[in-house]
Scaffold this motif. Structure first.
Motif, PDB file in Angstrom:
ATOM      1  N   SER A  64      27.412   1.599 -32.460  1.00 13.27           N
ATOM      2  CA  SER A  64      26.898   2.811 -33.086  1.00 13.27           C
ATOM      3  C   SER A  64      25.547   3.186 -32.501  1.00 13.27           C
ATOM      4  O   SER A  64      24.790   3.935 -33.101  1.00 13.27           O
ATOM      5  N   GLY A  65      25.243   2.632 -31.355  1.00 14.24           N
ATOM      6  CA  GLY A  65      24.017   3.018 -30.667  1.00 14.24           C
ATOM      7  C   GLY A  65      22.759   2.358 -31.194  1.00 14.24           C
ATOM      8  O   GLY A  65      21.655   2.753 -30.824  1.00 14.24           O
ATOM      9  N   ILE A  66      22.906   1.361 -32.076  1.00 17.54           N
ATOM     10  CA  ILE A  66      21.719   0.665 -32.577  1.00 17.54           C
ATOM     11  C   ILE A  66      21.370  -0.447 -31.593  1.00 17.54           C
ATOM     12  O   ILE A  66      22.158  -1.361 -31.382  1.00 17.54           O
ATOM     13  N   PRO A  87      28.310   6.296 -38.174  1.00 15.53           N
ATOM     14  CA  PRO A  87      27.033   6.761 -37.645  1.00 15.53           C
ATOM     15  C   PRO A  87      25.956   5.692 -37.822  1.00 15.53           C
ATOM     16  O   PRO A  87      26.022   4.884 -38.758  1.00 15.53           O
ATOM     17  N   ALA A  88      24.991   5.706 -36.938  1.00 18.50           N
ATOM     18  CA  ALA A  88      23.959   4.662 -36.947  1.00 18.50           C
ATOM     19  C   ALA A  88      23.277   4.566 -38.307  1.00 18.50           C
ATOM     20  O   ALA A  88      23.006   3.467 -38.798  1.00 18.50           O
ATOM     21  N   GLU A  89      23.010   5.710 -38.939  1.00 19.37           N
ATOM     22  CA  GLU A  89      22.313   5.697 -40.230  1.00 19.37           C
ATOM     23  C   GLU A  89      23.101   4.912 -41.281  1.00 19.37           C
ATOM     24  O   GLU A  89      22.565   4.084 -42.003  1.00 19.37           O
ATOM     25  N   VAL A  90      24.419   5.202 -41.325  1.00 20.20           N
ATOM     26  CA  VAL A  90      25.272   4.512 -42.296  1.00 20.20           C
ATOM     27  C   VAL A  90      25.345   3.025 -41.964  1.00 20.20           C
ATOM     28  O   VAL A  90      25.293   2.166 -42.854  1.00 20.20           O
ATOM     29  N   ASN A 114      29.390  -6.452 -42.339  1.00 19.18           N
ATOM     30  CA  ASN A 114      30.159  -5.497 -41.539  1.00 19.18           C
ATOM     31  C   ASN A 114      31.380  -4.994 -42.307  1.00 19.18           C
ATOM     32  O   ASN A 114      31.711  -3.814 -42.276  1.00 19.18           O
ATOM     33  N   LEU A 115      32.038  -5.919 -43.012  1.00 18.25           N
ATOM     34  CA  LEU A 115      33.241  -5.544 -43.753  1.00 18.25           C
ATOM     35  C   LEU A 115      32.913  -4.596 -44.902  1.00 18.25           C
ATOM     36  O   LEU A 115      33.707  -3.727 -45.242  1.00 18.25           O
ATOM     37  N   SER A 116      31.710  -4.747 -45.472  1.00 15.14           N
ATOM     38  CA  SER A 116      31.363  -3.889 -46.608  1.00 15.14           C
ATOM     39  C   SER A 116      31.248  -2.431 -46.170  1.00 15.14           C
ATOM     40  O   SER A 116      31.274  -1.523 -46.993  1.00 15.14           O
ATOM     41  N   ALA A 117      31.126  -2.188 -44.865  1.00 14.00           N
ATOM     42  CA  ALA A 117      31.052  -0.807 -44.381  1.00 14.00           C
ATOM     43  C   ALA A 117      32.436  -0.196 -44.164  1.00 14.00           C
ATOM     44  O   ALA A 117      32.539   0.992 -43.863  1.00 14.00           O
ATOM     45  N   GLY A 144      29.099   5.890 -28.938  1.00 15.34           N
ATOM     46  CA  GLY A 144      30.284   6.554 -29.476  1.00 15.34           C
ATOM     47  C   GLY A 144      30.421   6.468 -30.985  1.00 15.34           C
ATOM     48  O   GLY A 144      31.043   7.319 -31.606  1.00 15.34           O
ATOM     49  N   CYS A 145      29.882   5.428 -31.600  1.00 19.43           N
ATOM     50  CA  CYS A 145      30.002   5.193 -33.047  1.00 19.43           C
ATOM     51  C   CYS A 145      31.455   5.081 -33.507  1.00 19.43           C
ATOM     52  O   CYS A 145      31.735   5.184 -34.688  1.00 19.43           O
TER      53      CYS A 145
END
Lengths: 546, 355
Positions: free
Chosen positions: A400-402, A383-386, A514-517, A427-428
């Motif tokens: 993620s729509g950002i 999700p965009a927030e995360v 990016n990888l940390s997510a 779509g996220c």
């Protein structure tokens, strides 16, 4: 989204400073890219959470740690996903004897990895950090290599016993199985090690273990002279074809720092070659992703490489290299497009004309295939927030729509004078990230075409490839600048102290954040989706480990 | 169908042997010949044809340096693979670990003992023709899963283990639809005997412009054919159902720890299984060895059919993404099983009404 002016950004910064708790601010500084506020080490978390929640600095782009003669310093480079030009640096000094500072990780989860790296390489400790241990170097390493009292001549041997049998004991709580994925595994895209805990086929917990190809890139750049010796290194942070974009990151920061103008002609050549580089990287992603989801002996994989080869031929004609281009120079590019110009432009146009048809083929093979959709829609959800919390940028964020793209939001080069769109998908999931990259190639091709048109008509007398740059550059000041790399926001922080070489050279690899997510995306999914999700991040370990 | 002379009888008659000695010698020679034909297919398919076919699908050239069309890559690859060191990892469970690579090709080769491969001149290439032929061939083929579990369990490797478990789950989920669909063929043919099933497909279904379309069950019941083809792909573990190996997920599944000759045996076993899958498909749905021309070249038609199936598996491998394990199981139990039973009931009703 409308772009705010610099002046409003300044206002926001003023607002930020007034919002900070009074007892936190020590003094103010000015960095080349942004105003900076010096904050007490025991107030930083308060300060950050105020800035994040009340002023809207929702993007902790980078965390730089460095050592001065008399102190340690952590710099948090903050900005906003809505307005990239609105930047603020928080400088947190700590004493030499007791380098302890509050951790930013509870406020910005992305800081967790950045602070681990700061601890690992520089030696600053972060209070309240959830997991402060080394990240790039082996656990048994002695000392912190970027600190001043580190003995670089003392070689260190990491004994085999540290790595002899990386198979850990099962952490059996119920029926789970601990599984090492990598560092040598077909789909970790380089030497990445994932420590996964499985329940059957489901991933309960996954923890990326990085650092296997840490090559001291920052240290090497700190020993190189600004003018010539640093530019070849950025190519080596991404061997997937995005080398020119990486070179631009260094070019941008040093040009800002040393006040070097770049001729317009060179900017157009840069823009064209950089977008070709992006296509190269995205085609590699498409090919590799087909491999991740389909398995080997796969047509899409080979088609991707077939099409990449044409771009590589073009870039070889232009730069003389197929991989480590080393084409950008401080103040321009190395040389003009190859003679005969018409032939080169014709070749580029032939490629961009063919590209839509090729992309159609990829859509046929991948995005419109039911099995592919079954695998990718609603898997690897971010999700965009995360995504914002983890400092995710680039195609992953846009999937993620950002709506965040530095080429538009913090313009450089020739991008703001060309017609193109920032691609986003809502779509996220894995599918959205694939779509973003496929569609971005169309935009890149459009940019390349416009650049070629411009270059064709460019008056011959006005084709300056490089401005006059002094033989030795001795800038001073601090600057953090980023460009839109193939994987996201590629930032470089340089502290120049008036000598020929940087005093601190910090790289923010987009894949690192990016990888940390990944754990946030993959936990609870099937192991097959873990692989698909990792692939969709398009990480390249060169810029993760540096 | 006892009128057709089987291959072992032909041999013992030619050699002038009779009694038990004739049976033994005839059977052994026949088995050796058929086994070697199948292994020769595999030898051509593995190092050469597969590379050429995938290369054609993916815009490449593939092997072309050694010999005409690169054909000498076959002996070269054989020497190379067999000359490699056999690495036995610590803690493997022997002799299970050693037996697994033998069981896999053996199970597939056993299956060929009842396949009517058609006539080549005076010779009818079928070793045995028991009345339960079809059931027997499925029984032989499903021994393969035992081998995969043995390999996965004995390798002392977590990836192998995952691969072995996946293999069992997959085979359970797809063997039932496979056999149930095959049963619809049995209802049509009224026999389990392989030669009987083939013989039942020799009538003319209809004629188009002087060309007779035979009553191959693929034409009589295309729905069952598609079901069977899909289940067969899963049974032999090819894309989009190559889950037990899934190299990008679980390295190589049950094969991960095998090298050298053992690896060759696994590789070989998989190819023989692909050909066996093609052979079962040919017998049950494509009229066995029948085709235009005299009956004495039937074997050639049979070869064309099983190679056609092989080509199909390579095509799918080049083009299709792989489904996830839970999706695979879902397709198997919730989709294929229901459809195959529906097909069975429908076939039974239709045959019952017509007959």
């Amino acid at each position: 989204m409308q772009r705010k002016q610099r002046s409003t950004a300044d206002q926001l910064v003023d607002e930020a400073v007034t919002a900070l708790p009074d007892d936190a601010v020590v003094s103010r500084e000015v960095h080349e890219n942004a105003p900076a506020v010096v904050i007490r080490a025991d107030r930083i978390r308060r300060a950050l959470s105020v800035l994040r929640s009340e002023v809207g600095f929702d993007h902790c782009s980078c965390v730089t740690a460095q050592e001065y003669e008399d102190r340690f310093e952590t710099v948090y480079h903050l900005t906003s996903y809505d307005d990239r030009t609105c930047e603020l640096s928080l400088v947190v000094p700590t004493t030499k004897d007791d380098p302890v500072s509050e951790s930013a990780a509870p406020v910005y989860p992305t800081a967790e990895w950045h602070e681990r790296e700061a601890y690992d390489l520089v030696g600053i400790k972060y209070e309240g950090h959830p997991n402060l241990r080394r990240i790039l170097l082996p656990e048994t390493w002695q000392g912190h290599p970027l600190s001043k009292n580190y003995d670089r001549n003392q070689s260190q041997i990491v004994p085999l016993s540290e790595h002899a049998n990386p198979i850990k004991e099962d952490s059996r709580q119920g029926d789970t199985m601990f599984l090492n994925i990598g560092p040598h595994h077909p789909s970790t895209h380089g030497v990445l090690h994932l420590e996964a805990v499985l329940d059957g086929e489901q991933v309960i917990d996954v923890e990326p273990d990085i650092g296997y190809i840490h090559r001291c890139e920052e240290q090497m750049c700190q020993q190189g002279t600004y003018r010539h010796q640093i530019m070849p290194y950025p190519d080596r942070w991404d061997w997937g074809g995005a080398g020119l974009l990486n070179e631009w990151a260094y070019a941008r920061v040093i040009e800002d720092l040393a006040d070097i103008e770049v001729p317009e002609y060179a900017q157009v050549v840069r823009t064209m070659s950089a977008e070709l580089s992006r296509i190269l990287s995205h085609l590699l992603f498409t090919a590799m992703y087909a491999l991740d989801v389909s398995g080997e002996f796969n047509a899409t994989f080979m088609y991707g490489f077939r099409d990449r080869d044409r771009v590589q031929d073009l870039l070889e004609d232009l730069t003389g290299q197929r991989m480590m281009f080393n084409y950008f120079r401080v103040g321009g590019v190395a040389w003009d497009v190859p003679e005969p110009r018409d032939e080169f432009f014709e070749n580029v146009r032939a490629f961009t004309n063919d590209l839509p048809q090729k992309l159609e083929e990829y859509h046929d093979l991948l995005t419109s295939n039911e099995v592919f959709q079954l695998r990718c829609v609603d898997t690897g959800e971010l999700p965009a927030e995360v995504a914002k919390q983890y400092g995710v940028t680039g195609p992953v964020a846009r999937g993620s729509g950002i709506d965040y793209d530095l080429r538009r939001d913090d313009p450089y080069g020739y991008y703001d004078r060309l017609r193109w769109d920032v691609v986003t998908e809502d779509g996220c999931d894995n599918f959205a990230r694939v779509l973003v990259r496929l569609r971005e190639m169309e935009e890149s091709a459009a940019i390349v075409e416009q650049c070629v048109d411009l270059l064709t008509d460019w008056p011959e007398a006005d084709r300056t490839c490089q401005s006059n740059v002094p033989r030795t550059l001795k800038p001073s000041g601090e600057c953090y600048r980023a460009v839109e790399g193939a994987k996201g926001e590629l930032g470089i922080y340089i502290r120049a102290d008036g000598t020929e070489t940087p005093a601190r050279f910090k790289i923010r690899g987009p894949s690192f954040s990016n990888l940390s997510a990944l754990p946030a995306m993959a936990e609870g999914e099937y192991i097959a989706d873990l692989v698909a999700t990792l692939g969709s991040l398009d990480t390249i370990m060169g810029e993760v480990d540096r | 169908m006892g009128t057709v002379q089987l291959f072992p009888e032909f041999i013992s008659q030619t050699l002038g042997l009779s009694g038990v000695l004739g049976d033994v010698v005839g059977s052994l020679v026949a088995a050796a010949v058929v086994g070697n034909i199948v292994l020769a297919f595999t030898g051509v398919a593995g190092p050469w044809a597969k590379r050429k076919i995938t290369a054609a699908f993916t815009d490449r050239i593939a092997v072309n340096r050694i010999g005409p069309f690169g054909l000498l890559i076959i002996p070269a690859a054989a020497v190379q693979l067999l000359a490699k060191e056999l690495i036995v990892p610590e803690g493997v469970d022997r002799p299970t670990w050693d037996l697994a690579p033998i069981v896999l090709p053996a199970s597939a080769l056993l299956g060929f003992s009842v396949i009517p491969m058609g006539r080549l001149g005076p010779v009818n290439l079928q070793i045995a023709d028991p009345e339960v032929g079809l059931a027997l061939v499925f029984a032989f083929a499903s021994i393969a899963s035992v081998s995969l579990v043995m390999a996965g369990y004995a390798s002392n490797n977590k990836y192998s283990m995952l691969g072995g478990l996946r293999a069992v789950a997959q085979n359970l989920a797809y063997e039932i639809p496979l056999i149930v669909t095959a049963m619809s063929v049995v209802i049509f043919a009224g026999t389990l005997q392989m030669s009987g099933i083939v013989a039942a497909q020799t009538d003319v279904l209809f004629s188009v412009g002087g060309f007779d379309v035979p009553t191959w069950y693929a034409f009589v019941n295309p729905f069952a054919f598609v079901l069977f083809l899909t289940a067969n792909m899963a049974e032999i573990g090819r894309n989009p159902f190559d889950i037990p190996e899934a190299p990008t997920e679980i390295v190589a599944g049950y094969q991960t720890e095998y090298s050298s000759a053992y690896f060759v045996l696994f590789y070989l076993g998989e190819f023989v299984h692909v050909f066996l899958g093609g052979a079962i498909l040919a017998v049950t749905f494509l009229g066995g060895a029948s085709g235009p021309g005299p009956e004495s070249i039937g074997f050639l038609w049979f070869v064309v059919k099983i190679w056609g199936f092989f080509l199909f598996t390579q095509w799918a491998r080049s083009a299709l993404p792989r489904v996830r394990i839970d999706q695979l199981i879902e397709i198997g139990w919730k989709g294929m099983l229901v459809l195959s039973f529906a097909n069975l009931v429908l076939t039974a009703v239709i045959v019952g009404v017509i007959a």
